[in-house]
Write an enzyme that holds these catalytic residues in place. Structure first.
Site: not given
Ligand SMILES: *[C@@H]1O[C@H](CO)[C@@H](O)[C@H](O)[C@H]1NC(C)=O
Ligand SMILES: *[C@@H]1O[C@H](CO)[C@@H](O)[C@H](O)[C@H]1NC(C)=O
Ligand SMILES: *[C@@H]1O[C@H](CO)[C@@H](O)[C@H](O)[C@H]1NC(C)=O
Length: 361
Positions: A134, A165, A193, A195-196, A242, A247, A253, A257
């Site tokens: 995270e 990742y 895309v 979600s948050n 894309y 976030n 980081y 994605k």
């Protein structure tokens, strides 16, 4: 140091024969002390590192499963699945008496679901590893972990055991011949895309401005245009660009994605998150477009529109696929096995006085 030597050697008095070569080595190479390791508390014996680089099996104890999802660790997992030798993964907590590394996943610790075995007296050589994927804002309060951990396992490149990742690997020559076809059957200019969605995120502000200038097709929970997993990559393949917007804005980081959605989906990633230099260090050359490379979102929008109309220049963003392929990390066991690849070069002694400061730098 002298006192420690006696403590390490005392239990093995009986194995005098075995000890003689070790003591000789010890005499000449005092620093090799760390190679001695009692591996069994009932019938202790020691194993020496020798100059040919041979080292004993590294035992890694996973103190608790990340997100409570258990995994099979029996057998020689690191060898069988990833061809990493001499690397043992265990989850029996009794192994804390001899494990070389004990790994703690941050989430369960900060949530209070798991506790550090602080009252345990560890073997002197044992290292405690702090593991998280995270970004700093999602790791909770790390002040409580001052001066506890000896090593870090995160997406940061300067971690003791880096856990990206994804990464790129050079393609084998045989594979180079079979070039991937650039998907050019595009129906959307830009896709995202999400979600948050939170309006204070930098990515939301960039999206708002961008979508006022050019069409942006939005999918995900936030737009109520939910994409099933099986539809994700095929959908993205119909987009020229894309938005691989993270976030969190944090060093190194860079998440799936980029590695999965954009690279594997076959759209050119427009990235926002880590610094341009962080992306350059890990992503293939000429494979992405960084928002920070433009003085305004307006310039970015203009660039994307022109690029989509120019097939030759657009295709150049896929040239890297001739030489490179993406490898993603998705299994925690593979991440744990990475410890063994770095084990021999870990500093002999290290403690993190302030994880929060390190993570946020
Ligand atoms: C190392 O681990 C392998 C596989 O678990 C085992 O067969 C071997 O005996 C171990 N070697 C040592 C020196 O402990
Ligand atoms: C291109 O994409 C459209 C929309 O998804 C699809 O209907 C069409 O069959 C595709 N054409 C080719 C040549 O793949
Ligand atoms: C690990 O950290 C502990 C706690 O600060 C320290 O006592 C120990 O010496 C460290 N061990 C290594 C191998 O760095």
């Amino acid at each position: 140091m002298e006192g420690e030597t006696m403590r390490t050697l005392q239990p093995v008095k009986k194995s005098i024969l075995f000890l003689v070569p070790c003591l000789l080595l010890l005499y000449f190479y005092n620093s090799w002390l760390t190679g001695f390791q009692p591996v069994n508390t009932v019938h202790p014996y020691i194993l020496c590192k020798n100059s040919s680089g041979y080292s004993h099996n590294v035992t890694i104890l996973l103190w608790h499963f990340p997100f409570g999802v258990s995994m099979k660790l029996d057998g020689d997992v690191c060898w069988d699945l990833y061809h990493i030798p001499r690397c043992r993964l265990v989850d029996q907590r009794s192994a804390i008496s001899y494990a070389d590394v004990v790994v703690f996943h941050n989430r369960e610790l900060v949530m209070g679901h798991e506790k550090l075995p602080l009252d345990h007296v560890c073997p002197q050589h044992q290292r405690w590893a702090w593991m998280t994927l995270e970004s700093p804002v999602n790791n909770g309060n790390l002040r409580q972990f001052s001066n506890i951990f000896n090593m870090t396992m995160t997406y940061r490149r300067d971690s003791d055991v880096p856990l990206p990742y994804g990464m790129i690997l050079p393609k084998a020559e045989a594979e180079e011949a079979q070039l991937e076809v650039v998907p050019l059957n595009k129906s959307s200019l830009i896709c995202w895309v999400v979600s948050n969605y939170q309006s204070h995120y930098k990515r939301s502000q960039v999206y708002q401005e961008l979508s006022s200038l050019v069409p942006v097709q939005v999918y995900g929970k936030w737009s109520k245009n939910y994409l099933r997993d099986s539809k994700l990559l095929p959908t993205i393949s119909h987009c020229y660009f894309y938005l691989a917007f993270e976030n969190s804005i944090a060093t190194d980081y860079i998440t799936e994605k980029l590695w999965k959605n954009a690279f594997q989906g076959g759209a050119v990633p427009v990235v926002l998150g880590a610094r341009l230099s962080d992306y350059r260090a890990v992503a293939p050359p000429h494979s992405f477009i960084h928002v920070d490379d433009f003085t305004s979102v307006k310039d970015l929008a203009k660039y994307l529109q022109q690029l989509a109309k120019d097939e030759k220049r657009y295709r150049e963003y896929f040239t890297w696929k001739e030489k490179w392929e993406v490898k993603r990390f998705t299994d925690w066991r593979e991440r744990l096995c990475q410890i063994c690849l770095h084990f021999d070069t870990l500093p002999e002694h290290k403690v993190y006085p302030d994880l929060m400061a390190w993570m946020s730098s």
